[in-house]
Design a protein around this motif. Sequence first.
Motif, PDB file in Angstrom:
ATOM      1  N   THR A 125     -13.565 -14.880  -7.687  1.00 48.90           N
ATOM      2  CA  THR A 125     -15.007 -15.138  -7.537  1.00 48.90           C
ATOM      3  C   THR A 125     -15.627 -15.544  -8.868  1.00 48.90           C
ATOM      4  O   THR A 125     -16.518 -16.387  -8.907  1.00 48.90           O
ATOM      5  N   ARG A 126     -15.131 -14.948  -9.953  1.00 47.99           N
ATOM      6  CA  ARG A 126     -15.456 -15.276 -11.336  1.00 47.99           C
ATOM      7  C   ARG A 126     -16.821 -14.807 -11.822  1.00 47.99           C
ATOM      8  O   ARG A 126     -17.826 -15.482 -11.636  1.00 47.99           O
ATOM      9  N   CYS A 127     -16.845 -13.670 -12.426  1.00 47.23           N
ATOM     10  CA  CYS A 127     -18.050 -13.244 -13.148  1.00 47.23           C
ATOM     11  C   CYS A 127     -17.663 -12.205 -14.200  1.00 47.23           C
ATOM     12  O   CYS A 127     -16.823 -11.335 -13.945  1.00 47.23           O
ATOM     13  N   PHE A 150     -13.739  -6.812 -28.873  1.00 45.51           N
ATOM     14  CA  PHE A 150     -13.307  -5.666 -28.067  1.00 45.51           C
ATOM     15  C   PHE A 150     -13.320  -6.016 -26.576  1.00 45.51           C
ATOM     16  O   PHE A 150     -14.372  -6.226 -25.980  1.00 45.51           O
ATOM     17  N   ASP A 151     -12.142  -6.068 -25.998  1.00 46.41           N
ATOM     18  CA  ASP A 151     -11.992  -6.431 -24.585  1.00 46.41           C
ATOM     19  C   ASP A 151     -11.946  -5.143 -23.760  1.00 46.41           C
ATOM     20  O   ASP A 151     -10.988  -4.374 -23.842  1.00 46.41           O
ATOM     21  N   ALA A 152     -12.982  -4.949 -22.955  1.00 46.43           N
ATOM     22  CA  ALA A 152     -13.089  -3.723 -22.156  1.00 46.43           C
ATOM     23  C   ALA A 152     -12.966  -4.040 -20.659  1.00 46.43           C
ATOM     24  O   ALA A 152     -13.623  -3.418 -19.821  1.00 46.43           O
ATOM     25  N   ALA A 153     -12.114  -5.007 -20.340  1.00 47.93           N
ATOM     26  CA  ALA A 153     -11.972  -5.450 -18.940  1.00 47.93           C
ATOM     27  C   ALA A 153     -11.553  -4.313 -18.009  1.00 47.93           C
ATOM     28  O   ALA A 153     -11.794  -4.378 -16.805  1.00 47.93           O
ATOM     29  N   TYR A 154     -10.923  -3.275 -18.578  1.00 49.09           N
ATOM     30  CA  TYR A 154     -10.426  -2.180 -17.725  1.00 49.09           C
ATOM     31  C   TYR A 154     -11.237  -0.905 -17.871  1.00 49.09           C
ATOM     32  O   TYR A 154     -10.765   0.185 -17.534  1.00 49.09           O
ATOM     33  N   GLU A 155     -12.447  -1.049 -18.346  1.00 45.83           N
ATOM     34  CA  GLU A 155     -13.326   0.102 -18.594  1.00 45.83           C
ATOM     35  C   GLU A 155     -13.443   1.014 -17.370  1.00 45.83           C
ATOM     36  O   GLU A 155     -13.442   2.248 -17.481  1.00 45.83           O
ATOM     37  N   ASP A 162     -18.268 -16.875 -16.645  1.00 47.62           N
ATOM     38  CA  ASP A 162     -17.342 -16.965 -15.509  1.00 47.62           C
ATOM     39  C   ASP A 162     -16.004 -16.304 -15.798  1.00 47.62           C
ATOM     40  O   ASP A 162     -15.045 -16.502 -15.070  1.00 47.62           O
ATOM     41  N   GLY A 163     -15.913 -15.515 -16.853  1.00 42.82           N
ATOM     42  CA  GLY A 163     -14.668 -14.783 -17.048  1.00 42.82           C
ATOM     43  C   GLY A 163     -14.498 -14.259 -18.453  1.00 42.82           C
ATOM     44  O   GLY A 163     -14.922 -14.882 -19.430  1.00 42.82           O
ATOM     45  N   ALA A 164     -13.871 -13.105 -18.552  1.00 39.07           N
ATOM     46  CA  ALA A 164     -13.559 -12.552 -19.861  1.00 39.07           C
ATOM     47  C   ALA A 164     -12.402 -13.319 -20.496  1.00 39.07           C
ATOM     48  O   ALA A 164     -12.231 -13.310 -21.712  1.00 39.07           O
ATOM     49  N   LYS A 165     -11.603 -13.988 -19.669  1.00 38.82           N
ATOM     50  CA  LYS A 165     -10.538 -14.813 -20.231  1.00 38.82           C
ATOM     51  C   LYS A 165     -11.143 -15.969 -21.021  1.00 38.82           C
ATOM     52  O   LYS A 165     -10.759 -16.215 -22.172  1.00 38.82           O
ATOM     53  N   CYS A 166     -12.117 -16.660 -20.396  1.00 43.11           N
ATOM     54  CA  CYS A 166     -12.766 -17.773 -21.095  1.00 43.11           C
ATOM     55  C   CYS A 166     -13.441 -17.273 -22.364  1.00 43.11           C
ATOM     56  O   CYS A 166     -13.307 -17.875 -23.427  1.00 43.11           O
ATOM     57  N   ASN A 170      -5.739  -0.633 -22.622  1.00 42.10           N
ATOM     58  CA  ASN A 170      -4.952  -1.781 -23.029  1.00 42.10           C
ATOM     59  C   ASN A 170      -4.183  -2.445 -21.903  1.00 42.10           C
ATOM     60  O   ASN A 170      -3.614  -1.798 -21.038  1.00 42.10           O
ATOM     61  N   ASN A 171      -4.207  -3.765 -21.942  1.00 48.68           N
ATOM     62  CA  ASN A 171      -3.256  -4.572 -21.192  1.00 48.68           C
ATOM     63  C   ASN A 171      -2.343  -5.167 -22.258  1.00 48.68           C
ATOM     64  O   ASN A 171      -2.848  -5.840 -23.150  1.00 48.68           O
ATOM     65  N   PRO A 172      -1.067  -4.911 -22.258  1.00 42.05           N
ATOM     66  CA  PRO A 172      -0.238  -4.395 -21.171  1.00 42.05           C
ATOM     67  C   PRO A 172       0.137  -2.907 -21.206  1.00 42.05           C
ATOM     68  O   PRO A 172       0.707  -2.433 -20.235  1.00 42.05           O
ATOM     69  N   ARG A 212     -16.596  -7.786 -21.011  1.00 40.29           N
ATOM     70  CA  ARG A 212     -16.351  -7.054 -19.762  1.00 40.29           C
ATOM     71  C   ARG A 212     -16.239  -8.048 -18.616  1.00 40.29           C
ATOM     72  O   ARG A 212     -16.653  -9.193 -18.730  1.00 40.29           O
ATOM     73  N   SER A 213     -15.739  -7.566 -17.497  1.00 40.40           N
ATOM     74  CA  SER A 213     -15.472  -8.471 -16.381  1.00 40.40           C
ATOM     75  C   SER A 213     -15.611  -7.736 -15.060  1.00 40.40           C
ATOM     76  O   SER A 213     -15.391  -6.522 -14.992  1.00 40.40           O
ATOM     77  N   PHE A 214     -15.992  -8.463 -14.019  1.00 37.61           N
ATOM     78  CA  PHE A 214     -16.025  -7.886 -12.676  1.00 37.61           C
ATOM     79  C   PHE A 214     -14.687  -8.099 -11.957  1.00 37.61           C
ATOM     80  O   PHE A 214     -14.549  -7.748 -10.793  1.00 37.61           O
ATOM     81  N   SER A 215     -13.728  -8.682 -12.660  1.00 38.02           N
ATOM     82  CA  SER A 215     -12.455  -9.031 -12.019  1.00 38.02           C
ATOM     83  C   SER A 215     -11.678  -7.803 -11.552  1.00 38.02           C
ATOM     84  O   SER A 215     -11.223  -7.751 -10.418  1.00 38.02           O
ATOM     85  N   LYS A 216     -11.497  -6.840 -12.421  1.00 39.24           N
ATOM     86  CA  LYS A 216     -10.559  -5.768 -12.126  1.00 39.24           C
ATOM     87  C   LYS A 216     -11.211  -4.592 -11.405  1.00 39.24           C
ATOM     88  O   LYS A 216     -10.548  -3.862 -10.694  1.00 39.24           O
ATOM     89  N   ASN A 217     -12.518  -4.411 -11.568  1.00 48.44           N
ATOM     90  CA  ASN A 217     -13.158  -3.289 -10.866  1.00 48.44           C
ATOM     91  C   ASN A 217     -13.682  -3.705  -9.494  1.00 48.44           C
ATOM     92  O   ASN A 217     -13.657  -2.914  -8.559  1.00 48.44           O
TER      93      ASN A 217
HETATM   94  C1  LIG Z   1      -7.743  -9.504 -16.352  1.00 50.83           C
HETATM   95  C2  LIG Z   1      -8.154  -9.453 -17.767  1.00 50.83           C
HETATM   96  C3  LIG Z   1      -9.386  -9.976 -18.164  1.00 50.83           C
HETATM   97  C4  LIG Z   1     -10.347 -10.510 -17.148  1.00 50.83           C
HETATM   98  O1  LIG Z   1     -10.385 -11.865 -17.142  1.00 50.83           O
HETATM   99  P1  LIG Z   1     -11.378 -12.645 -16.169  1.00 50.83           P
HETATM  100  O2  LIG Z   1     -11.342 -14.002 -16.758  1.00 50.83           O
HETATM  101  O3  LIG Z   1     -12.725 -12.005 -16.278  1.00 50.83           O
HETATM  102  O4  LIG Z   1     -10.819 -12.589 -14.787  1.00 50.83           O
HETATM  103  C5  LIG Z   1      -9.745  -9.912 -19.501  1.00 50.83           C
HETATM  104  N1  LIG Z   1      -8.942  -9.330 -20.405  1.00 50.83           N
HETATM  105  C6  LIG Z   1      -7.779  -8.785 -20.054  1.00 50.83           C
HETATM  106  C7  LIG Z   1      -6.960  -8.109 -21.079  1.00 50.83           C
HETATM  107  C8  LIG Z   1      -7.342  -8.849 -18.737  1.00 50.83           C
HETATM  108  O5  LIG Z   1      -6.168  -8.325 -18.410  1.00 50.83           O
END
Ligand SMILES: *Cc1c(COP(=O)(O)O)cnc(C)c1O
Length: 411
Positions: free
Chosen positions: A257-259, A215-220, A107-111, A187-189, A246-251
């Motif tokens: 919605t969380r996936c 390796f966090d590829a949330a912005y791939e 349910d999230g790359a954050k978790c 990278n974030n930020p 990876r995450s469906f959040s940013k793309n």
């Molecule tokens: C937004 C973001 C995520 C995505 O997190 P979700 O829990 O999937 O919404 C993951 N890593 C970074 C660095 C982010 O900025």
Amino acid sequence: MSVKINENYQLLKANYIFSEIDQRVEDYQNDHPQSDIIRMGVGDVTRPLTPTVEEAFRNAVREMGDPETFRGYGPYQGYDFLLDNIIEKDYASLGIKLERSEVFVSDGAKCDTGNIQEIFALDNKVAVTDPVYPVYVDSNVMAGRTGPMGDDGRYQNLVYLPCTEENGFVPELPQEEVDLIYLCYPNNPTGTTLTKEELKEWVDYARDHKSIILFDAAYESYIREDHIPHSIYEVEGAREVAIEFRSFSKNAGFTGTRCAFTVVPEELTGYDVDGKSHNLNQMWFRRQTTKFNGVSYPVQVAAQAVYSPEGQEEIKKTVDYYMNNASIIYNSLKTIGLKVHGGVNSPYIWVKTPEKMNSWQFFDLLLENVQIVGTPGVGFGPSGEGYFRLTAFNTLKNTEEAMERLSKLAI
Ligand SMILES: *Cc1c(COP(=O)(O)O)cnc(C)c1O
């Protein structure tokens, strides 16, 4: 007797950056009720779920309300229909072969980036890039892997890898041995990326030192330049040392919605105190099946729809929309003479604050003079001091308005 708290929580930095920002904005708004503030600070998206995704989502909800098609608990790692799309379209297309057992839908790359440290011992040495996505740091603080934060803004016992203009935002390999390495690219930020060659140095380091790269590829999906790797597994040997998030959040706009999903290759190995090796994929499976019961069926169906030809077409438009904003911001800031980074393969623009101005001074300057809210770089770590983050996630109209205001700012 009385209940004792987890003392590690006391070590967390009290003033989380976003609450301080909210406070300053609120104070300004109270003093200037007429002002029209444009928020370019928070990392949340604004474009809605696309039509194809929404429709799939709706249909799946209907299935859940029908006794014939109702579904209860799903498979632990995610439904095959989603796993197969991920394997085919995100990885096979890059020449990377994955098994279903190596992909964990969540349910999230954050978790996942926050929880992954649980399967590793407390005495591992952890390295983070600086500035950094705060989740990696705080989850290790909570677990007890650090001491208190010093006056320099660094937690004791955590290894910081500065990423600044001086090194072109490319972290240098640590002097000391580290066991866990968090990397986030794009990278974030800072919005910056690593080339395959630069990433390979980290993979080689991890192989030499028996370390693991997280390796966090949330912005791939924001990568535009051909030479930038989309997955760490494009680097030879990475399957032995890297977990990818990876995450469906940013793309695809799934922040509400969380996936997401995490890839844990079968080759990954950790060691017990006797030096015996253990399979990290099995450990993460054990962790997830104990503490997590999966992502809802409609959400997984919605995520699957992202991979349909229509879905792909639509989310490309969403990402293009933000990247158009990013280039507007990037160019406008350059035009007024600021030094700008990121924004090319990422929705984040990392600005060097003008001469002698620190992150919070620049924050106040923008709020008071042009009513634009960004994020002070220092909130992401001590090496973020002297920088400022703007995001491309606002609407085109607000982005244009914000840049119009900025163009009149004398810096
Ligand atoms: C937004 C973001 C995520 C995505 O997190 P979700 O829990 O999937 O919404 C993951 N890593 C970074 C660095 C982010 O900025």
